[in-house]
Design an enzyme around this catalytic site. Structure first.
Site, PDB file in Angstrom:
ATOM      1  N   ARG A  21       0.828  -1.206   0.000  1.00  0.00           N
ATOM      2  CA  ARG A  21       0.000   0.000   0.000  1.00  0.00           C
ATOM      3  C   ARG A  21       0.863   1.256   0.000  1.00  0.00           C
ATOM      4  NH1 ARG A  21      -3.152  -3.018   3.769  1.00  0.00           N
ATOM      5  NH2 ARG A  21      -2.319  -1.758   5.473  1.00  0.00           N
ATOM      6  N   SER A  38      -0.767 -16.369   6.418  1.00  0.00           N
ATOM      7  CA  SER A  38      -1.851 -15.555   6.945  1.00  0.00           C
ATOM      8  C   SER A  38      -3.030 -16.383   7.443  1.00  0.00           C
ATOM      9  CB  SER A  38      -2.335 -14.593   5.840  1.00  0.00           C
ATOM     10  OG  SER A  38      -3.173 -13.608   6.382  1.00  0.00           O
ATOM     11  N   ASN A  41      -4.066 -18.440  13.403  1.00  0.00           N
ATOM     12  CA  ASN A  41      -3.553 -19.390  14.387  1.00  0.00           C
ATOM     13  C   ASN A  41      -4.287 -19.329  15.717  1.00  0.00           C
ATOM     14  OD1 ASN A  41      -2.313 -16.959  14.699  1.00  0.00           O
ATOM     15  ND2 ASN A  41      -0.214 -17.734  14.579  1.00  0.00           N
ATOM     16  N   CYS A  42      -4.881 -18.164  16.019  1.00  0.00           N
ATOM     17  CA  CYS A  42      -5.663 -18.084  17.260  1.00  0.00           C
ATOM     18  C   CYS A  42      -6.951 -18.893  17.172  1.00  0.00           C
ATOM     19  CB  CYS A  42      -6.006 -16.636  17.578  1.00  0.00           C
ATOM     20  SG  CYS A  42      -4.554 -15.592  17.706  1.00  0.00           S
ATOM     21  N   PRO A 276      21.931  -3.221   9.980  1.00  0.00           N
ATOM     22  CA  PRO A 276      21.221  -2.279   9.109  1.00  0.00           C
ATOM     23  C   PRO A 276      20.484  -3.001   7.975  1.00  0.00           C
ATOM     24  CG  PRO A 276      23.441  -1.494   9.553  1.00  0.00           C
ATOM     25  CD  PRO A 276      23.353  -2.879  10.124  1.00  0.00           C
ATOM     26  N   ILE A 278      17.957  -4.880   8.206  1.00  0.00           N
ATOM     27  CA  ILE A 278      17.209  -6.059   8.649  1.00  0.00           C
ATOM     28  C   ILE A 278      16.270  -5.679   9.795  1.00  0.00           C
ATOM     29  CG2 ILE A 278      17.338  -8.427   9.512  1.00  0.00           C
ATOM     30  CD1 ILE A 278      20.003  -8.749   8.206  1.00  0.00           C
ATOM     31  N   GLY A 282       7.006  -9.430  15.695  1.00  0.00           N
ATOM     32  CA  GLY A 282       6.165 -10.541  16.148  1.00  0.00           C
ATOM     33  C   GLY A 282       6.745 -11.339  17.298  1.00  0.00           C
TER      34      GLY A 282
END
Lengths: 552, 552
Positions: A21, A38, A41-42, A276, A278, A282
């Protein structure tokens, strides 16, 4: 600009979409070791339980979706084996073909997640022993249950996954043994707040064993058994390890990227690692704890999503997007009970020697005269000198999420406990009381802060010195019968207190106990106005009982 | 210290109890004109409907309760006729005996409330025409319904009371005509947000008549009739006036106490009136509006309770307790829909010429893959230059109260829209999505603020100039069939947009429409990256339809 993202769930997926985006031109590649990107998992425990009937509904987006919608190149079953920070490249293994190849990047994002902790115990490689992290894990568990018509499961660990799977399997009609090494499940809350949860769990027929560890898993001709730290041995149809997770930071450390004391990848507020170009987000990273201002691990989906977005901002442009620290806001539904928390708990505050005070409030989730009202128990932790909100915990049937959210916003905004009574919250009888439980907790804490009340806690009652202290129960006789008695208390109902002051020792400190802590404050005011020294038991008999149950 | 409190509901009762907790010595007298103190006036509609079966449960405390618990002298059916600020006294009429007497005070608190507005229309004195403010009103309505076996009721006014009674009577099995002079019910929200509510009301069989006023009530041998501004005449079994309330400030003005432009008693933040020693709280007073910083009337229970507490603090000691202004946070349950708001609405902002922008988000109240998820529609109003949160409105089946509470706290804390995406709220599939609707609204507003997106609104589509603008519908063909089409739109589904850019006019501004406003932002980014000028319709087709319905 070429962006390579390692890991396509939560943080990685959200970073990829945000990156597109922000830039139509960027080349965006997502390398995902598993078969799915995607995915929800919850939701895995709930599909095991059957509450979510459609497996497909857990797969939020396919690689094709990413391609058509976002022009993102998602490669599932592609595992990154190594990072070369000098060459700005990664070595990738295509798990389908077995081929290795190199992919270069201008910016690399590590969203490698966390792996279930597997303790070094005998027998954990037996078939029938599972973890639950992926769609594949879930499929395997469901298949195993069906194939072997499993009637009993042993769950190891009383965290979110353990509790959710416990509920799921119970609702499937299976019997469940839940092993928890500690003295409570749901570690984010304190033991006395977990008491209600223990009761709810046992009321649903779960064989909950606290202070009990798994020693080993064995298999004989009749099937699986678990041996417990108690020495007991139980036959079981399956074992699920849900002890916790550890950050998957090996790729990072191998590449010389710094990790923290807790094993997570170290990042700054821009989600940049020590190398730098990288970035990391999560469950794999350590972020700043909002209360302690020190690194913490928060393996939750909300923070991961936010971090992904922030990382994308910073990979593509220097717009100053920063992650503002974690409160660890969390909630769990366990049968008809919800239990949630934000900020620091008392265990953490005590362990770190942080100054704190706590108040408990027990109050209906909405107007008690409107049907369906149920009690919420709220614990508010705060700094007794400046009123800073340190943490909150709540349990109840309804509206726990709302109260924790309200307190999480207040805490993040830097509000003090004295601000809480001024919160103007939605009120109509189906939703709330004119004075919300959060307003009430704010008032009680403010009374403590301003010296309008002095409180004591269960430990003070437990350590009461009869030579200098006296416990006064101001509840009505009916309540004593219905709910139980405090130990060695003098009983004077509140509404007769003014006439019975003569029965109280002038030279002793009076510790006041009522049912929920509210009336005790009225008694406190009456007594201190007459020159008595007194303290009111915060949370009253309800909290007292919860503490007793927690220390059993 | 002798404190006299005029009015024993909400603010008065809460002040009395707080005063006692602050001082055992104070003499506290509550003079209440009605028969009941501290009753649950917000519960009245629900007892009429039968949802609250026990009348007794609405009577929260009796005078005797106040006496025994708080040593407070509550006198019901005692009406204060006049205040003498010089002599520091009030003239009281005992409505039971008819006697008048004088009561002196050191501090006087006016908690006189607000009275239902009765317009000057013919026939409103007929029996069968009611207001609903007190237990007596409620008893009279219930008795009338039973006695006359009323099957149809006419409610006048679509505010909280009108809506709640509408629900109550409908659930009792009665048919209801609801008259509303304006173009919407539930004035605190804007018309397009009320659209869903209008639909919910009509779906439940209520005869909702907008832009329709009551002209007169008549009675003939067959019973009551109402004549409407449309000229129509309807037979009805009863009429309830619920047009609104006006502050009961006559006592105050007669005593020379200043009132404001809106007719409420003027108070400072300490709840002091213009006359030293006299305080006022609740529906009778004007308080500061948090957004406009000007006096407003907020006849709600929550503020009244808080003000009572603050007044008590200031009557008894100088501790700097202040009321921090009103947001008008409110919510209403109407059948299965909840609708709530906080802060300013667009009507108010526009009327006062305040700079504002608005965004709409439509999103599930919890993880869409978990059962029971339902859409929440949220409107967020903010300052487009500095991001100040001006107001919020939401409707949906579940979780509306939570979102408005979260935004009410954020607004009160002075958070900006750019802070909202950082809120760390409770997440588990039964409660929420990893990205809450409030987070989402914050992201959208921040995108607007930072220029990452440009939005347009339904009015822009309605006033579209085909010479310079083009409307692009990026939804899938199936959605057009299912939900309906935008007028004169070019249809290019989002997932084929990149390949179809050639079909778009380079020289025109592209207005993008999707279903909820989310995908339109992706399209916006694709188009503007390619040099198109574009704006995305905030809230998409859902908001578009709501606006159309509101302007029908």
């Amino acid at each position: 600009m070429k962006i390579v993202i390692v890991g396509g769930v939560a943080g990685g997926a959200s970073a990829a979409a945000r990156a597109r985006r922000l830039s139509e031109d960027a080349e965006i590649i997502v390398l995902e070791r598993g078969e799915y990107v995607s995915f929800a998992n919850c939701g895995l425990p709930y599909h095991i339980g059957g509450v979510i009937p459609e497996r497909q509904s857990l797969i939020l987006k396919t690689p094709q979706d990413f391609k058509t919608r976002f022009n993102i190149d998602v490669r599932v079953r592609h595992e990154v084996l190594a990072i070369d920070p000098e060459q700005k490249s990664v070595t990738v293994k295509n798990l389908t073909t077995g081929e290795n190849y190199t992919e270069t990047w201008d910016r690399l994002l590590l969203s490698t997640g966390a792996a279930p902790i597997v303790p070094p115990l005998p027998g954990l490689n037996e078939t029938g022993v599972f973890s639950l992290r992926s769609i594949n894990d879930m499929d395997a568990i469901i298949a195993w249950i069906k194939q072997h018509d499993v009637s009993h499961a042993t769950l190891v660990g009383g965290g979110f996954i353990g509790l959710e799977v416990m509920e799921a399997l119970t609702e499937r009609g299976m019997s469940v043994t839940l092993l928890e090494m500690g003295n409570q499940v749901m570690a984010p809350v304190d033991p006395e707040m977990a008491s209600a949860l223990h009761q709810e769990i046992r009321n649903h027929g779960v064989d909950l064993r606290l202070k009990t560890a798994l020693k080993q898993v064995t298999r004989d001709v009749a099937g699986l058994s678990v041996e417990l730290s108690s020495g007991e041995k139980l036959r079981t149809g399956m074992v699920l390890l849900a002890i916790g997770v550890k950050p998957e930071s090996r790729l990072a450390t191998d590449a010389g990227i710094a990790t923290g004391e807790r094993g997570g990848i170290r990042v700054n507020a821009q989600m940049q690692t020590s190398v730098p170009g990288i970035y990391a987000v999560g469950d794999a990273v350590e972020t700043q704890d909002l209360v302690f201002q020190s690194p913490t691990l928060i393996p939750l989906a909300g923070p991961a999503n936010r971090q992904g977005r922030i990382a994308a901002d910073n990979m593509l442009m220097n717009r100053g997007s920063t992650y503002r620290g974690s409160q660890g806001t969390a909630i769990c539904k366990v049968f008809s009970l919800s239990i949630g928390s934000c900020g620091a708990n008392e265990k953490q505050l005590a362990a770190r020697g942080r100054r704190y005070e706590k108040v408990y409030v027990h109050s209906a989730d909405h107007a008690s005269y409107y049907p369906g009202a149920a009690m919420i128990s709220l614990k508010l932790l705060f700094d007794p000198q400046n009123g800073t909100i340190l943490g909150a915990q709540a349990s109840g049937q309804n509206g726990v999420d709302k109260r924790i959210d309200v307190l999480a916003v207040a805490q993040r905004a830097g509000m003090k406990v004295a601000d809480l009574e001024h919160l103007e919250l939605t009120y109509a009888p189906p939703f709330n009381s004119a004075r919300d439980v959060v307003n009430q907790a704010g008032m009680v804490a403010t009374n403590v802060l301003f010296g309008d009340t002095a409180i004591c806690h269960a430990s003070d009652i437990q350590q009461l010195d009869p030579a200098t202290q006296c416990l006064l129960d101001i509840r009505n006789p009916g309540e004593l019968t219905q709910f139980g008695e405090y130990p060695n208390a003098l009983s004077i109902p509140l509404d007769t207190l003014r006439e019975n002051l003569g029965r109280l020792p002038k030279d002793k400190e009076i510790l006041i106990g009522c049912q929920s802590g509210l009336r005790g404050h009225v008694a406190y005011r009456i007594l201190t106005a007459q020159g008595f020294r007194a303290r009111n038991l915060s949370g009253g008999f309800k909290t007292w009982q919860a503490v007793l149950q927690a220390t059993e």
